[in-house]
Design a protein around this motif. Structure first.
Motif, PDB file in Angstrom:
ATOM      1  N   ARG A  40       0.832  -1.204   0.000  1.00 37.11           N
ATOM      2  CA  ARG A  40       0.000   0.000   0.000  1.00 37.11           C
ATOM      3  C   ARG A  40       0.870   1.259   0.000  1.00 37.11           C
ATOM      4  O   ARG A  40       0.550   2.233  -0.683  1.00 37.11           O
ATOM      5  CB  ARG A  40      -0.924   0.012   1.223  1.00 37.11           C
ATOM      6  CG  ARG A  40      -1.982  -1.087   1.199  1.00 37.11           C
ATOM      7  CD  ARG A  40      -3.148  -0.759   2.083  1.00 37.11           C
ATOM      8  NE  ARG A  40      -2.747  -0.550   3.472  1.00 37.11           N
ATOM      9  CZ  ARG A  40      -3.573  -0.137   4.429  1.00 37.11           C
ATOM     10  NH1 ARG A  40      -4.828   0.124   4.147  1.00 37.11           N
ATOM     11  NH2 ARG A  40      -3.132   0.013   5.666  1.00 37.11           N
ATOM     12  N   TYR A  98      -3.964  -6.186  -4.711  1.00 34.32           N
ATOM     13  CA  TYR A  98      -4.175  -4.828  -4.204  1.00 34.32           C
ATOM     14  C   TYR A  98      -4.587  -3.882  -5.329  1.00 34.32           C
ATOM     15  O   TYR A  98      -5.392  -2.958  -5.125  1.00 34.32           O
ATOM     16  CB  TYR A  98      -2.917  -4.307  -3.515  1.00 34.32           C
ATOM     17  CG  TYR A  98      -3.096  -2.934  -2.922  1.00 34.32           C
ATOM     18  CD1 TYR A  98      -4.007  -2.710  -1.894  1.00 34.32           C
ATOM     19  CD2 TYR A  98      -2.376  -1.841  -3.406  1.00 34.32           C
ATOM     20  CE1 TYR A  98      -4.192  -1.451  -1.360  1.00 34.32           C
ATOM     21  CE2 TYR A  98      -2.554  -0.578  -2.872  1.00 34.32           C
ATOM     22  CZ  TYR A  98      -3.459  -0.392  -1.849  1.00 34.32           C
ATOM     23  OH  TYR A  98      -3.651   0.858  -1.318  1.00 34.32           O
ATOM     24  N   SER A 101      -8.186  -4.147  -5.687  1.00 36.97           N
ATOM     25  CA  SER A 101      -8.904  -3.466  -4.606  1.00 36.97           C
ATOM     26  C   SER A 101      -8.923  -1.962  -4.851  1.00 36.97           C
ATOM     27  O   SER A 101      -9.904  -1.279  -4.522  1.00 36.97           O
ATOM     28  CB  SER A 101      -8.254  -3.779  -3.257  1.00 36.97           C
ATOM     29  OG  SER A 101      -7.001  -3.131  -3.116  1.00 36.97           O
ATOM     30  N   GLN A 102      -7.855  -1.416  -5.439  1.00 36.55           N
ATOM     31  CA  GLN A 102      -7.842   0.002  -5.790  1.00 36.55           C
ATOM     32  C   GLN A 102      -8.884   0.297  -6.861  1.00 36.55           C
ATOM     33  O   GLN A 102      -9.524   1.349  -6.845  1.00 36.55           O
ATOM     34  CB  GLN A 102      -6.445   0.407  -6.272  1.00 36.55           C
ATOM     35  CG  GLN A 102      -5.396   0.451  -5.167  1.00 36.55           C
ATOM     36  CD  GLN A 102      -4.050   0.916  -5.672  1.00 36.55           C
ATOM     37  OE1 GLN A 102      -3.464   0.293  -6.565  1.00 36.55           O
ATOM     38  NE2 GLN A 102      -3.542   2.005  -5.111  1.00 36.55           N
ATOM     39  N   GLU A 105     -12.200   0.546  -5.149  1.00 39.05           N
ATOM     40  CA  GLU A 105     -12.346   1.824  -4.445  1.00 39.05           C
ATOM     41  C   GLU A 105     -12.743   2.942  -5.404  1.00 39.05           C
ATOM     42  O   GLU A 105     -13.438   3.884  -5.011  1.00 39.05           O
ATOM     43  CB  GLU A 105     -11.041   2.189  -3.742  1.00 39.05           C
ATOM     44  CG  GLU A 105     -10.731   1.334  -2.521  1.00 39.05           C
ATOM     45  CD  GLU A 105      -9.403   1.725  -1.880  1.00 39.05           C
ATOM     46  OE1 GLU A 105      -8.743   2.640  -2.414  1.00 39.05           O
ATOM     47  OE2 GLU A 105      -9.052   1.119  -0.858  1.00 39.05           O
ATOM     48  N   TRP A 111     -12.152  -6.100  -6.687  1.00 39.54           N
ATOM     49  CA  TRP A 111     -12.483  -6.821  -5.469  1.00 39.54           C
ATOM     50  C   TRP A 111     -11.372  -6.592  -4.459  1.00 39.54           C
ATOM     51  O   TRP A 111     -10.308  -6.063  -4.799  1.00 39.54           O
ATOM     52  CB  TRP A 111     -12.642  -8.325  -5.739  1.00 39.54           C
ATOM     53  CG  TRP A 111     -11.682  -8.858  -6.749  1.00 39.54           C
ATOM     54  CD1 TRP A 111     -11.883  -9.002  -8.094  1.00 39.54           C
ATOM     55  CD2 TRP A 111     -10.318  -9.278  -6.509  1.00 39.54           C
ATOM     56  NE1 TRP A 111     -10.749  -9.493  -8.703  1.00 39.54           N
ATOM     57  CE2 TRP A 111      -9.770  -9.678  -7.759  1.00 39.54           C
ATOM     58  CE3 TRP A 111      -9.515  -9.375  -5.376  1.00 39.54           C
ATOM     59  CZ2 TRP A 111      -8.470 -10.149  -7.898  1.00 39.54           C
ATOM     60  CZ3 TRP A 111      -8.205  -9.844  -5.500  1.00 39.54           C
ATOM     61  CH2 TRP A 111      -7.705 -10.230  -6.756  1.00 39.54           C
ATOM     62  N   THR A 112     -11.617  -6.968  -3.224  1.00 37.14           N
ATOM     63  CA  THR A 112     -10.602  -6.807  -2.187  1.00 37.14           C
ATOM     64  C   THR A 112      -9.924  -8.141  -1.915  1.00 37.14           C
ATOM     65  O   THR A 112     -10.492  -9.205  -2.185  1.00 37.14           O
ATOM     66  CB  THR A 112     -11.220  -6.271  -0.895  1.00 37.14           C
ATOM     67  OG1 THR A 112     -12.227  -7.187  -0.440  1.00 37.14           O
ATOM     68  CG2 THR A 112     -11.847  -4.902  -1.118  1.00 37.14           C
ATOM     69  N   GLN A 115     -11.788 -10.598   0.194  1.00 46.11           N
ATOM     70  CA  GLN A 115     -12.856 -11.292  -0.528  1.00 46.11           C
ATOM     71  C   GLN A 115     -12.298 -12.481  -1.298  1.00 46.11           C
ATOM     72  O   GLN A 115     -12.904 -13.557  -1.316  1.00 46.11           O
ATOM     73  CB  GLN A 115     -13.553 -10.315  -1.489  1.00 46.11           C
ATOM     74  CG  GLN A 115     -14.386  -9.247  -0.795  1.00 46.11           C
ATOM     75  CD  GLN A 115     -14.918  -8.210  -1.770  1.00 46.11           C
ATOM     76  OE1 GLN A 115     -14.327  -7.965  -2.834  1.00 46.11           O
ATOM     77  NE2 GLN A 115     -16.026  -7.585  -1.424  1.00 46.11           N
TER      78      GLN A 115
END
Length: 303
Positions: A40, A98, A101-102, A105, A111-112, A115
């Motif tokens: 991150r 990741y 996931s971005q 957002e 997806w995260t 998940q």
């Protein structure tokens, strides 16, 4: 607005308040927390320009290369190297996850990571009804599952009957993006599960000799007339020969990918020895000196 992160916290051991099953689980969870937080930071404003530029598409080749390097380390039974290379695989898979996931957002298709991992755990429980009583796979589970072959057969049944993954062909389960050698091996294994397989080793070996004869015949045609059609036919026959060889390896219980990787490593070591000796003895590496190079090759084999 993009998030900002505490760059110093990633240097510390994290996850001490995690509700883990035991100490080993807690250590693994803490280590993964540090990796995820590090990624991150690298992807955040003020992070690494290279990491921020990457996408799941640009990371594909890196992922494939890291997997092959991990396989190579495992094949060499080099535990420290395997630890390093599998760590790189974790890095690549976590970073790509990741990125998705971005996307999520930003309201895009994504997806995260939690998940993905939760879905994985649920799938494994579902496909192991012989281990987990609460498994959804119980609905179609076989009564007695005591061997690896029975486990794999039940696995496929659950995929088809419980998860609804029935496809036009069982071969559709083999990714088209696999390297050709691996894809041939996987398709043959899938076909064998449906009973499409020779019952013994001998006809599989005979098929190689048959295909080799057809390659020789096609090569003779090219020598007489190197037309595009004849060359295409030769290429087709060589492909059939490789396919038959992969099938023979499968029947012998040998993974052709691993065998080919070992052969490549062996050739590299021996040819490097030839290069070294030619340089030391002042032997030019040309066709005319093949007998001398062969002698160095034999020397490498003995070593």
């Amino acid at each position: 607005m993009e998030k900002t992160f505490d760059k110093n916290s990633v240097l510390e051991r994290r996850g001490t308040n995690l509700n883990a099953a035991d100490e080993d689980s807690a250590k693994a969870a803490a280590a993964f927390c540090r990796l995820y937080e590090l990624i991150r930071i690298l992807r955040a404003p003020g992070g690494c320009p290279w990491d921020r530029e990457q996408t799941p598409q640009t990371m594909r080749r890196d992922l494939v290369e890291e997997v092959f390097e991990a396989v190579d380390a495992i094949s060499s039974d080099d535990a420290p190297h395997a630890k390093e290379e599998l760590g790189d695989v974790f890095l690549n898979t976590t970073m790509i996850s990741y990125m998705y996931s971005q996307r999520a957002e930003r309201g895009q298709s994504g997806w995260t990571l939690d998940q993905a991992l939760d879905e994985l755990v649920e799938k494994l429980i579902r496909r192991h009804p012989h281990v987990f009583e609460q498994s959804e796979g119980k609905a179609v589970a076989d009564k007695d599952v005591n061997t690896s072959a029975q486990v794999l057969a039940q696995w496929d049944k659950i995929k088809e009957k419980v998860e609804g993954r029935e496809q036009k062909s069982i071969l559709d389960e083999v990714p088209k993006g696999f390297p050709p050698l691996l894809r041939a091996y996987k398709m043959q294994k899938k076909a064998a599960k449906k009973g499409f397989d020779w019952p013994s080793l001998e006809p599989t070996r005979a098929k190689i000799l048959e295909e080799l004869k057809e390659v020789d015949e096609a090569a003779a045609q090219v020598q007489q007339n190197a037309s595009e059609q004849n060359r295409a036919h030769l290429e087709e026959e060589v492909g059939d020969l490789f396919f038959a060889a992969v099938n023979y390896a499968r029947k012998l219980g040998v993974d052709p990918e691993l065998a080919m990787n070992a052969a490549n490593k062996k050739f590299y070591k021996r040819f490097s020895h030839v290069e070294q000796k030619c340089a030391e003895r002042g032997v030019e590496m040309v066709q005319e000196n093949l007998d001398k190079m062969d002698a160095f090759w034999d020397e490498a084999k003995k070593n």
